[in-house]
Design a protein around this motif. Sequence first.
Motif, PDB file in Angstrom:
ATOM      1  N   ASP A  79       0.833  -1.151  -0.093  1.00 19.84           N
ATOM      2  CA  ASP A  79       0.095  -0.074  -0.016  1.00 19.84           C
ATOM      3  C   ASP A  79       0.811   1.271   0.219  1.00 19.84           C
ATOM      4  O   ASP A  79       2.157   1.179   0.436  1.00 19.84           O
ATOM      5  CB  ASP A  79      -0.802   0.119   1.131  1.00 19.84           C
ATOM      6  N   VAL A  80       0.429   2.219  -0.590  1.00 18.28           N
ATOM      7  CA  VAL A  80       1.275   3.477  -0.856  1.00 18.28           C
ATOM      8  C   VAL A  80       0.614   4.815  -0.390  1.00 18.28           C
ATOM      9  O   VAL A  80      -0.573   4.851  -0.619  1.00 18.28           O
ATOM     10  CB  VAL A  80       2.010   3.771  -2.380  1.00 18.28           C
ATOM     11  N   ALA A  90       4.061   9.114  -5.798  1.00 22.02           N
ATOM     12  CA  ALA A  90       3.191   7.872  -5.636  1.00 22.02           C
ATOM     13  C   ALA A  90       2.472   7.607  -6.700  1.00 22.02           C
ATOM     14  O   ALA A  90       2.088   6.560  -7.292  1.00 22.02           O
ATOM     15  CB  ALA A  90       2.417   8.035  -4.342  1.00 22.02           C
ATOM     16  N   GLN A  91       1.722   8.591  -7.306  1.00 20.08           N
ATOM     17  CA  GLN A  91       0.982   8.241  -8.603  1.00 20.08           C
ATOM     18  C   GLN A  91       1.858   7.972  -9.760  1.00 20.08           C
ATOM     19  O   GLN A  91       1.493   6.880 -10.388  1.00 20.08           O
ATOM     20  CB  GLN A  91       0.116   9.639  -8.918  1.00 20.08           C
ATOM     21  N   ALA A  94       2.407   4.165  -9.071  1.00 16.82           N
ATOM     22  CA  ALA A  94       1.316   3.500  -9.518  1.00 16.82           C
ATOM     23  C   ALA A  94       1.134   3.374 -11.175  1.00 16.82           C
ATOM     24  O   ALA A  94       0.710   2.197 -11.616  1.00 16.82           O
ATOM     25  CB  ALA A  94       0.083   4.066  -8.686  1.00 16.82           C
ATOM     26  N   VAL A 101       1.656  -1.646  -6.466  1.00 17.39           N
ATOM     27  CA  VAL A 101       1.014  -0.804  -5.797  1.00 17.39           C
ATOM     28  C   VAL A 101      -0.405  -1.342  -5.575  1.00 17.39           C
ATOM     29  O   VAL A 101      -1.403  -1.520  -6.395  1.00 17.39           O
ATOM     30  CB  VAL A 101       0.832   0.434  -6.319  1.00 17.39           C
ATOM     31  N   ARG A 103      -2.748  -0.537  -3.012  1.00 17.33           N
ATOM     32  CA  ARG A 103      -3.706   0.522  -2.906  1.00 17.33           C
ATOM     33  C   ARG A 103      -3.052   1.763  -2.592  1.00 17.33           C
ATOM     34  O   ARG A 103      -1.825   1.875  -2.254  1.00 17.33           O
ATOM     35  CB  ARG A 103      -4.594   0.176  -1.311  1.00 17.33           C
ATOM     36  N   LEU A 104      -3.616   2.978  -3.144  1.00 16.10           N
ATOM     37  CA  LEU A 104      -2.847   4.190  -3.186  1.00 16.10           C
ATOM     38  C   LEU A 104      -3.592   5.160  -2.666  1.00 16.10           C
ATOM     39  O   LEU A 104      -4.874   5.421  -2.621  1.00 16.10           O
ATOM     40  CB  LEU A 104      -2.684   4.630  -4.633  1.00 16.10           C
ATOM     41  N   VAL A 106      -3.402   9.220  -2.007  1.00 17.38           N
ATOM     42  CA  VAL A 106      -2.920  10.480  -2.407  1.00 17.38           C
ATOM     43  C   VAL A 106      -3.137  11.692  -1.278  1.00 17.38           C
ATOM     44  O   VAL A 106      -4.655  12.131  -1.334  1.00 17.38           O
ATOM     45  CB  VAL A 106      -3.207  10.818  -3.794  1.00 17.38           C
ATOM     46  N   ARG A 128     -11.830   3.082  -5.493  1.00 20.47           N
ATOM     47  CA  ARG A 128     -10.614   3.560  -5.219  1.00 20.47           C
ATOM     48  C   ARG A 128     -10.280   5.025  -5.231  1.00 20.47           C
ATOM     49  O   ARG A 128      -9.377   5.643  -4.754  1.00 20.47           O
ATOM     50  CB  ARG A 128      -9.395   2.993  -5.770  1.00 20.47           C
TER      51      ARG A 128
END
Length: 161
Positions: A79-80, A90-91, A94, A101, A103-104, A106, A128
């Motif tokens: 998970d990030v 992070a994007q 992904a 990744v 789960r993300l 932001v 999500r």
Amino acid sequence: MRLHVREFDGPAERTLLVIHGGPDWDHSYLVEPLNRLAGEHRLLFPDLRGCGRSPVAEPLTPDAMVADLVELIGASPVDVLGFSYGGLIAQRLAIQAPGLVRRLIVASSSVLPVPADAFEGWEEYERRSAAVVLEEAGHMAHIDQPEAWLDAVRRFLAAAT
């Protein structure tokens, strides 16, 4: 590239990688309140290249930072959570390494413009993509409203399992 990483123990299959903002900050301002997730999650707080205790290495680009994180993650998805500038990194992570990744999140960041097929294969994309707005919180929402912020993170991670 060997990044400086602060780690809190927890189940490896529930690893949360936390990417700090800046771009020239370090991870330390995000430890509290996220450290309260330790035990239920393994927490990784890297300092991005050229930040904090990680060495400066050329190039200092978002793609190089993503490559460093891919190396850090290894083969098992995580998970990030990306905060501020870290949300942009992070994007990119992904999009460039979607298999890593799980789960993300932001947080306090912008959303990158992405190609229409960027999340192809991600099941339940709509679920999500839901947002949380915290009243009386600014950019540093985890400091302004730490309990509400941490609760939102916890709920997302729990609901997505």
